[in-house]
Design a protein around this motif. Structure first.
Motif, PDB file in Angstrom:
ATOM      1  N   GLU A   1      -5.984  10.917   4.390  1.00  0.00           N
ATOM      2  CA  GLU A   1      -5.776   9.736   4.060  1.00  0.00           C
ATOM      3  C   GLU A   1      -7.185   9.276   3.945  1.00  0.00           C
ATOM      4  O   GLU A   1      -6.631   8.150   2.661  1.00  0.00           O
ATOM      5  CB  GLU A   1      -5.621   9.446   5.219  1.00  0.00           C
ATOM      6  N   LEU A   2      -8.334   9.982   3.663  1.00  0.00           N
ATOM      7  CA  LEU A   2      -9.740   9.512   3.484  1.00  0.00           C
ATOM      8  C   LEU A   2      -9.175   9.605   1.438  1.00  0.00           C
ATOM      9  O   LEU A   2     -10.178   8.567   0.777  1.00  0.00           O
ATOM     10  CB  LEU A   2     -10.506  10.777   4.018  1.00  0.00           C
ATOM     11  N   ALA A   3      -8.877  10.829   1.295  1.00  0.00           N
ATOM     12  CA  ALA A   3      -8.473  11.151  -0.393  1.00  0.00           C
ATOM     13  C   ALA A   3      -7.423   9.629  -1.205  1.00  0.00           C
ATOM     14  O   ALA A   3      -7.856   8.971  -1.963  1.00  0.00           O
ATOM     15  CB  ALA A   3      -8.355  12.271  -0.648  1.00  0.00           C
ATOM     16  N   ARG A   4      -7.070   9.247  -0.567  1.00  0.00           N
ATOM     17  CA  ARG A   4      -6.070   7.928  -0.777  1.00  0.00           C
ATOM     18  C   ARG A   4      -6.956   6.165  -1.076  1.00  0.00           C
ATOM     19  O   ARG A   4      -6.170   6.228  -2.074  1.00  0.00           O
ATOM     20  CB  ARG A   4      -5.451   7.579   0.779  1.00  0.00           C
ATOM     21  N   ARG A   5      -8.028   6.452  -0.310  1.00  0.00           N
ATOM     22  CA  ARG A   5      -8.973   5.349   0.106  1.00  0.00           C
ATOM     23  C   ARG A   5      -9.528   5.338  -1.641  1.00  0.00           C
ATOM     24  O   ARG A   5      -9.886   4.232  -2.274  1.00  0.00           O
ATOM     25  CB  ARG A   5      -9.394   4.694  -0.047  1.00  0.00           C
ATOM     26  N   PHE A   6      -9.070   6.216  -2.181  1.00  0.00           N
ATOM     27  CA  PHE A   6     -10.381   6.377  -3.781  1.00  0.00           C
ATOM     28  C   PHE A   6      -9.028   6.128  -4.885  1.00  0.00           C
ATOM     29  O   PHE A   6      -8.377   6.870  -5.167  1.00  0.00           O
ATOM     30  CB  PHE A   6     -10.721   8.063  -3.797  1.00  0.00           C
ATOM     31  N   PRO A   7      -9.827   6.242  -6.212  1.00  0.00           N
ATOM     32  CA  PRO A   7      -9.154   5.431  -7.554  1.00  0.00           C
ATOM     33  C   PRO A   7      -8.939   6.788  -8.057  1.00  0.00           C
ATOM     34  O   PRO A   7      -7.371   7.007  -8.319  1.00  0.00           O
ATOM     35  CB  PRO A   7     -10.282   4.701  -8.156  1.00  0.00           C
ATOM     36  N   ARG A   8      -9.534   7.644  -7.813  1.00  0.00           N
ATOM     37  CA  ARG A   8      -9.703   8.994  -8.743  1.00  0.00           C
ATOM     38  C   ARG A   8      -9.651  10.220  -7.433  1.00  0.00           C
ATOM     39  O   ARG A   8     -10.673   9.892  -7.056  1.00  0.00           O
ATOM     40  CB  ARG A   8     -10.053   9.410  -9.699  1.00  0.00           C
ATOM     41  N   ILE A   9      -8.490  10.783  -7.561  1.00  0.00           N
ATOM     42  CA  ILE A   9      -8.546  12.336  -6.799  1.00  0.00           C
ATOM     43  C   ILE A   9      -8.760  13.275  -7.714  1.00  0.00           C
ATOM     44  O   ILE A   9      -7.222  13.509  -8.610  1.00  0.00           O
ATOM     45  CB  ILE A   9      -7.759  12.515  -5.980  1.00  0.00           C
TER      46      ILE A   9
END
Length: 367
Positions: free
Chosen positions: A306-314
């Motif tokens: 869920e934290l990663a979801r907040r980033f434009p790119r993973i």
């Protein structure tokens, strides 16, 4: 690896099977065709660990099939290991005929680099005394290696307790300290291919990078050239110390390294709790555009996803394609796979390393 599975003539078939498996796992997410990065067929593994097995008056290097600790596979050489390991194996075997070095020696571990350095760890069922240190010093000088002697409550170092790898990524050279006992990428040639792929997939950015599970800084160092600044986290003390030494050795000043787990960093970014280890770091000052993760086999936990979801790119490197697919399933409503790759770190096994670049669908503000 089951030693019986080692057959270079079957390599291309095995690699094609892995490619198909990854393709099928990522098909529900409309992934593009994976880029495939092969391994050398021989001498690709930079680390090796052997038990010693006695037959009569002789002792041999031995390995065991998974689940069977009673039927040794006796070895004189190990063709998947680096040429340096293979060159050292018979010379070390001759040396343990010396009663001082060989008495109650039960395990041998090799750590080598593409740049030619080597560290050997000798493990004993007895205390190590001054006579062992003198003999080990002569052996280390003769072999041109560092040695570590281990027994219960003892760890004696002859030379250094790390090797230094030298890698070149996108025209820039980097040196990496790789400590005895800490995790390092086992397949050096494929690791280089992974670094080049990640460097290219990230692209040149004017924002910041958050990296979780950074280890000794394997990816951190080259990726720092692609962004304004990096905040990197790692929980292992040994890896953190190696990463800090690597930052200093390479003169890199745009990376802040914090000893936190991914779960702890998630709590800090969500304002759940403060951490003394983040003292002096203003998380709000970072303009994160990409999160880079290289998690353990279990993948990312739900909260870290869920934290990663907040980033434009993973940017995600995975050693387990099943948990990678599970994580992507959690992220697919907000992110799509724009690139994916297969890195054959572990030839002649079912294991594979893979990478994906996930980019946010549409234009969404990072909250």
């Amino acid at each position: 690896m089951s030693y019986s599975a080692f057959d270079p003539s079957t390599y291309s078939t095995q690699l094609a099977e892995k490619q198909q498996r990854l393709r099928e796992l990522l098909a529900p997410f409309n992934a593009p065709e994976p880029e495939v990065f092969e391994s050398p067929r021989l001498n690709y593994r930079l680390r090796a660990e052997f038990r010693l097995w006695r037959e009569g008056e002789d002792r041999h290097y031995a390995m065991f099939a998974p689940g069977d600790k009673h039927t040794p596979i006796l070895l004189e050489d190990f063709p998947i290991a680096s040429q340096r390991i293979n060159d050292l194996m018979p010379r070390l075997k001759a040396a343990w005929a010396d009663s001082v070095l060989g008495f109650k020696l039960f395990q041998v571990e090799f750590l080598t680099t593409l740049s030619g350095e080597a560290l050997i760890t000798l493990c004993y069922h007895r205390p190590l005394k001054d006579d062992w240190q003198a003999a080990a010093k002569r052996l280390a000088d003769d072999l041109g290696v560092s040695l570590v002697g281990r027994s219960k409550g003892q760890r004696l170092v002859i030379g250094q307790d790390f090797v230094t790898e030298e890698l070149s990524i996108a025209g820039q050279s980097y040196s990496y300290r790789q400590p005895e006992g800490a995790f390092t990428q086992p397949n050096g040639t494929v690791n280089l291919k992974m670094l080049h792929w990640a460097y290219d997939a990230l692209g040149q950015r004017e924002d910041d990078l958050l990296e979780l599970y950074c280890g000794n800084g394997n990816f951190t160092l080259p990726l720092s050239r692609r962004v304004r600044q990096v905040l990197a986290t790692e929980i292992s003390k040994t890896s953190v110390n190696a990463a800090l030494a690597n930052l200093d050795d390479n003169g890199i000043d745009n990376i802040r390294l914090v000893r936190l787990s991914a779960e702890e960093l998630t709590q800090a970014l969500n304002g759940v709790r403060p951490f003394r280890r983040l003292e002096g770091i203003d998380l709000a000052a970072y303009q994160f555009g990409t999160i880079f993760v290289d998690p353990p086999r279990a993948g990312m936990d739900v909260d870290t996803c869920e934290l990663a979801r907040r980033f434009p790119r993973i940017l995600y490197i995975s050693c387990n394609p099943e948990t990678l697919a599970q994580n992507i399933a959690q992220l697919q409503d907000t992110h799509r796979i724009s690139r994916c790759a297969l890195f054959d770190q572990f030839p002649y096994t079912h294991h594979m390393e893979s990478g994906v670049l996930l980019e946010r669908r549409g234009e969404m503000f990072m909250g």
